[in-house]
Each structure stands twice: as structure tokens, then as C-alpha cells.
Design an enzyme around this catalytic site. Structure first.
Site, PDB file in Angstrom:
ATOM      1  CG  ASP A  76     -13.223   1.765  -7.054  1.00  0.00           C
ATOM      2  OD1 ASP A  76     -14.167   0.890  -6.802  1.00  0.00           O
ATOM      3  OD2 ASP A  76     -13.179   3.292  -7.024  1.00  0.00           O
ATOM      4  NE  ARG A 134     -52.920   0.709  -6.670  1.00  0.00           N
ATOM      5  CZ  ARG A 134     -53.487   1.080  -5.323  1.00  0.00           C
ATOM      6  NH1 ARG A 134     -53.527   0.713  -4.514  1.00  0.00           N
ATOM      7  NH2 ARG A 134     -53.701   2.511  -5.618  1.00  0.00           N
ATOM      8  CD  GLU A 145      -2.560   1.684   0.691  1.00  0.00           C
ATOM      9  OE1 GLU A 145      -3.114   0.994  -0.601  1.00  0.00           O
ATOM     10  OE2 GLU A 145      -2.309   2.880   0.323  1.00  0.00           O
ATOM     11  CB  SER A 202      -9.234  -2.025   6.139  1.00  0.00           C
ATOM     12  OG  SER A 202      -8.786  -3.231   5.913  1.00  0.00           O
ATOM     13  CG  ASN A 246     -15.950  -3.840   1.056  1.00  0.00           C
ATOM     14  OD1 ASN A 246     -14.801  -4.158   2.023  1.00  0.00           O
ATOM     15  ND2 ASN A 246     -15.945  -2.490   0.973  1.00  0.00           N
ATOM     16  CB  VAL A 276       3.462  -2.701  -6.776  1.00  0.00           C
ATOM     17  CG1 VAL A 276       3.115  -3.423  -8.036  1.00  0.00           C
ATOM     18  CG2 VAL A 276       2.864  -2.920  -5.297  1.00  0.00           C
ATOM     19  CB  CYS A 332     -17.824   6.259   1.355  1.00  0.00           C
ATOM     20  SG  CYS A 332     -17.413   4.336   0.883  1.00  0.00           S
ATOM     21  CD1 TRP A 372     -53.617   1.585   0.012  1.00  0.00           C
ATOM     22  CD2 TRP A 372     -52.322  -0.002  -1.415  1.00  0.00           C
ATOM     23  NE1 TRP A 372     -54.950   0.239  -0.173  1.00  0.00           N
ATOM     24  CE2 TRP A 372     -53.253  -0.086  -1.267  1.00  0.00           C
ATOM     25  CE3 TRP A 372     -51.248  -0.812  -1.774  1.00  0.00           C
ATOM     26  CZ2 TRP A 372     -53.890  -1.947  -1.884  1.00  0.00           C
ATOM     27  CZ3 TRP A 372     -51.744  -2.507  -2.797  1.00  0.00           C
ATOM     28  CH2 TRP A 372     -52.827  -2.542  -2.497  1.00  0.00           C
TER      29      TRP A 372
END
Ligand SMILES: Cc1cc2nc3c(=O)[nH]c(=O)nc-3n(C[C@H](O)[C@H](O)[C@H](O)COP(=O)(O)OP(=O)(O)OC[C@H]3O[C@@H](n4cnc5c(N)ncnc54)[C@H](O)[C@@H]3O)c2cc1C
Length: 445
Positions: free
Chosen positions: A274, A433, A22, A28, A296, A69, A32, A425
Site C-alpha cells: 500500500d 456487441r 511488526e 500475514s 501480495n 521501526v 480484507c 449469449w
């Protein structure tokens, strides 16, 4: 880290060594949650981290943070890793490789786009850099370029901090994944927050000061929007540069091509998140949908398969949810534009209702819009806009689309009712409907 954890769970340290690279400092974390940390709703950066590198190490995963990397050699079965603090490089061998580099914010090729003071928000480090700039006390005006959901979440966060905020977007309504009629409600909510929303106009240039810092955004229509800080919210593209260089094949959408077990087309090279493309279960097309919910699940699938189990990722249907202040918006399936592009013939039905029995305290308005296929009545898409407790009703409709249900079946669903939770409803049933009536009327035409 989902893939690493699943593989680790299934094969012990004697059988499998798991190394995770990383380039940032955290693992982790919830990207969001960044807008809510910036606004102050979440009080500390650490709260966005569900598992630290140290916790992963205790679980037997060799996490190497601040290590990038820089190349992959699929023939030699090595990755070249660069220590970003020490500066050294070394080759690390692998039997299986998981490529999960996420995405990168789109940067339009306009003058000044790389200037100091222009921020993308993708990783926790990006979020921390933006927060530091906002905390410096030197920022009063912010321009957000792009009115997608991330742009609007950041815009709201800056507004909550008392800043002058302008959002500029070249579409006539913000958050392009919603149909324009729903987008109109979003635009009203954004303006209701005191955010200046400039629509149908794109960025042409980031104007800089002699010291190279961004000072204003110039638009295609000739506006000059002063900015102490610019945030890019134009969406993302899959981060596939390393994969491309390594010969890992991409699919038609530009994401890495994977099968349902998250295998790329190179032996024992997997990909998730992603950076990959997924199958859209309705349109059948390959799409890149950069959402944590898919990342995930896909990581878990890759990890189970590497660990000797069997798991598949069955595709996506375009479900998403966000909020602007107390306006909740959600969607699933296909928007009108997407349904047309996929060649569907459809009817639409929109209804206005309430989240609870109309007489019950706290009852809030909710609007549902459904798309149903002509003749078959199959539900193709749903969008919801409303106040508290409105948006998560989308999950019922997502489940219906997933199971290829028709609006005739949905209108009889046994959904829960009591006055504090729904009208007798439920809005989902009323909308089904109405969509059913529209399908019938079309059939008799
Ligand atoms: C502000 C914001 C809000 C969001 N809100 C939501 C939401 O509400 N709901 C939702 O479902 N999704 C949301 N998302 C999207 C979600 O965060 C992503 O879909 C998810 O993080 C993708 O996971 P990933 O593992 O594929 O990539 P990432 O989480 O981006 O992880 C990729 C990691 O790879 C590292 N990396 C990249 N290249 C290299 C390299 N060469 N060497 C070493 N490390 C490398 C990066 O530093 C990064 O940490 C949001 C994203 C943002 C930015």
C-alpha cells in the site's frame, strides 16, 4: 511477509538472515476479512491469520512482533527498532531493506477526530479494538464517516449485529470508484439493509462528551448524527512518514517511487504494498491503489529479486470487487471520470441480462457497463452490478483490458455456456456487441 518468504525460499539461512519487524501482534493476516469477522460470518480472529509469527520463525524468518521501526538510516544501513513491551531501542543492520508499512486511514482535520470512540480500521489490531468495543454491549448507534467500500463493509457488519447504522459521505453516490449510475444501485442496496445513508454531506466535527468520548457526528449541512461509536471509512493514504524522514523518494501520487522490480531510488532499498505507487497500464499515470491483491504480488517480486531471481510488477488496471448484502459490484479499467482525466474519448454501453439462462432456477439480474475508446474500440473500462455470481465476470473483462483488446474481439470470445452458468449469449458478449455498435455509430457520425 511475502517478500521475506520469497527471499528466504531462494537463499538459505547460511546465505541470508531475514528479520521482519511488526509493531502489531500478528503477521500475514487478511485485513480484507476484518469486516466479516466483525459481522460474525468469520467466527474467530485466528482464521484471518494465514501464517503466525511462530510459523514464519519455523521457516527461518526472525519475526519481531510488537516491535516498531522508528527510524531508518540508509547511509549507516541500520533501522532503529523499539520494543513496544520492553521499551528498549536498538539498531539493526541491513544489506537490503524492504519498506512495507502499508497505509493509514485518512483523518480529516476536524474537531474531535482523535476522540475516544473514533476508530480507523486498517490492521488486525484495529479490527480487534473495534470488535471489543462492539462486544462491550455499550454500543447501539454507529456512524460511519465515508462510504467507500471498507466503510460500507463495516456498516453492513454493524447492521448484521443489530446496531443502528448511519453512513455519511460527501459524494452524491457511495463508493466513488464506481460511476454514479452504478453507485445508485449501491445506495439502494445500502438503504435496503436498513442503513441510513446521508449523501452529499461531509463531516464537520465529532462532538464529544465531557469525558472526551465521541457522542455525535456533526455534518457540514448542520445535521447532528448521534453515535456511540464512529468509524472512519474515508480511504487511506500511503504510510510514508518514515520513508520521507529517511530520504526515500516519493512519486507524484505521494506513494514511494519504485521501478518495475520494486526498487526505490536508494540502493538496495525496496518497497512494496500500500505504501508504493504503481503504474496504471491504461492511463500511464502513477497511482496509489491500496489493495491486497497488488501488495501480495509486489512483496513476492521484491523477495524474488532480493533472493537473486528476476521478477517484475507490470502495473495495475483498477480491478476491484465488493458486495453490499447480496448485491455484487465490480469494476476494472477506467471509470468515466478517470477516462476523461486521462484524455480518452470514449463511448459507453450498458446492458441488463441474467447470470444464468433466464428460465434456469436461481437466475439473477446483472448489469454491465462498458467504456470503449472512440475509433479504435479498445476496451477502457467495465463495471458490473448484480446478484449472486455476477461480479466475477469482471475477470474476463480485466483480462481483455490487460491485453488491450477491442470490443470487436471481445464479442466473439469463446466463453463457456450451459444454462446453469450463463445465457446462451453471455452478458459479457452482449455488452461487447452493444459497445461495438456504439463505436461504429460514432464513427459514422
Ligand atoms: C477492512 C479492510 C478490507 C479490505 N478488503 C480488501 C479486499 O477485499 N480486497 C483487496 O484487495 N484489499 C482489501 N483491503 C486492502 C488490503 O488489506 C491491503 O491492501 C493490504 O493489507 C496491504 O498490504 P501491506 O503489506 O502493504 O500493508 P498491511 O497489510 O497494512 O501491513 C503493513 C504492516 O506494517 C506494520 N507497520 C507499519 N509501520 C510500522 C513500523 N514503523 N514498524 C513496524 N511495523 C509497522 C503495520 O502494523 C502492518 O501490520 C482491505 C483493507 C481493509 C483495512
Amino acid at each position: 511477509m511475502s517478500a521475506a518468504s520469497q527471499a528466504r525460499k531462494r537463499r538459505g539461512p547460511d546465505e541470508l538472515q531475514v528479520v521482519a519487524f511488526e509493531r502489531g501482534a500478528a503477521t500475514s493476516y487478511s485485513a480484507c476479512g476484518i469486516p466479516y469477522w466483525i459481522s460474525g460470518a468469520v467466527d474467530a480472529e485466528e482464521r484471518l491469520v494465514s501464517r503466525t509469527p511462530e510459523q514464519h520463525r519455523r521457516n527461518g524468518i526472525d519475526v519481531r512482533t510488537r516491535t516498531e521501526v522508528v527510524a531508518i538510516d540508509p547511509a549507516a544501513r541500520t533501522v532503529r527498532a523499539r520494543d513496544l513491551d520492553g521499551g528498549g531501542e536498538y539498531d539493526e543492520p541491513f544489506d537490503d531493506l524492504v519498506y512495507a508499512t502499508g497505509s493509514v486511514p485518512l483523518r480529516p482535520p476536524v474537531p474531535g477526530i482523535d476522540a475516544a470512540g473514533v476508530y480507523g480500521v486498517q490492521t488486525l489490531d484495529d479490527g480487534a479494538a473495534l470488535r471489543r468495543a462492539l462486544d462491550s454491549g455499550r454500543v447501539e448507534t454507529v456512524v460511519i464517516v465515508g462510504g467507500g467500500y471498507i466503510g460500507l463493509e463495516i456498516a453492513e457488519a454493524c447492521r448484521v449485529r443489530g446496531l443502528d447504522v448511519t453512513v455519511v459521505d460527501r459524494s452524491p453516490t457511495p463508493v466513488g470508484m464506481f460511476d454514479p449510475d452504478i453507485g445508485g444501485f449501491i445506495a439502494d442496496a445500502v438503504r435496503g439493509l436498513g442503513i441510513d445513508l446521508v449523501l452529499s454531506d461531509g463531516v464537520a466535527e465529532i462532538e464529544t462528551k465531557p469525558d472526551g468520548r465521541a457522542v455525535a457526528v456533526r455534518t457540514a449541512a448542520g445535521r447532528r448524527l448521534p453515535a456511540d461509536l464512529v468509524v472512519l471509512g474515508l480511504g487511506v493514504r500511503p504510510n510514508v512518514e518514515l520513508a520521507r524522514q529517511a530520504g526515500i523518494p516519493l512519486g507524484p501520487s505521494g506513494g514511494i517511487a519504485v521501478d518495475h522490480r520494486m526498487r526505490t531510488q536508494l540502493p538496495r532499498v525496496w518497497a512494496a504494498g500500500d505504501c508504493v505507487e504503481s503504474v496504471h497500464r491504461l492511463s500511464g499515470q502513477r497511482v496509489v491503489v491500496a489493495l491486497g491483491t497488488h501488495a501480495n504480488k509486489q512483496g513476492r517480486v521484491a523477495g524474488i529479486n532480493i533472493g537473486g531471481g528476476y521478477a517484475t510488477f507490470p502495473g495495475v488496471i483498477g480491478t476491484a470487487v465488493t458486495k453490499v448484502c447480496d448485491l455484487e459490484v465490480a469494476r476494472t479499467g477506467l471509470s468515466e471520470r478517470e477516462a476523461e482525466a486521462a484524455g480518452y474519448r470514449y463511448v459507453t454501453a450498458s446492458v441488463d441480462s441474467t447470470t444464468r439462462a433466464g428460465y434456469f432456477p436461481g437466475s439473477q439480474p446483472i448489469r454491465l457497463k462498458l467504456l470503449a475508446e472512440k475509433r479504435t474500440g479498445q476496451l477502457l473500462g467495465a463495471q458490473i452490478v448484480g446478484r449472486e455470481d455476477a461480479a466475477k465476470r469482471i475477470d474476463v473483462l480485466a483480462t481483455a483490458i490487460w491485453n488491450e483488446m477491442g470490443v470487436d474481439e471481445i464479442l466473439s470470445l469463446d466463453l463457456a455456456y450451459a444454462p446453469p452458468f450463463a445465457p446462451v449469449w453471455d452478458p459479457v458478449l452482449i455488452a461487447a456487441r452493444k459497445a461495438f455498435d456504439a463505436v461504429e455509430a460514432d464513427a459514422h457520425r
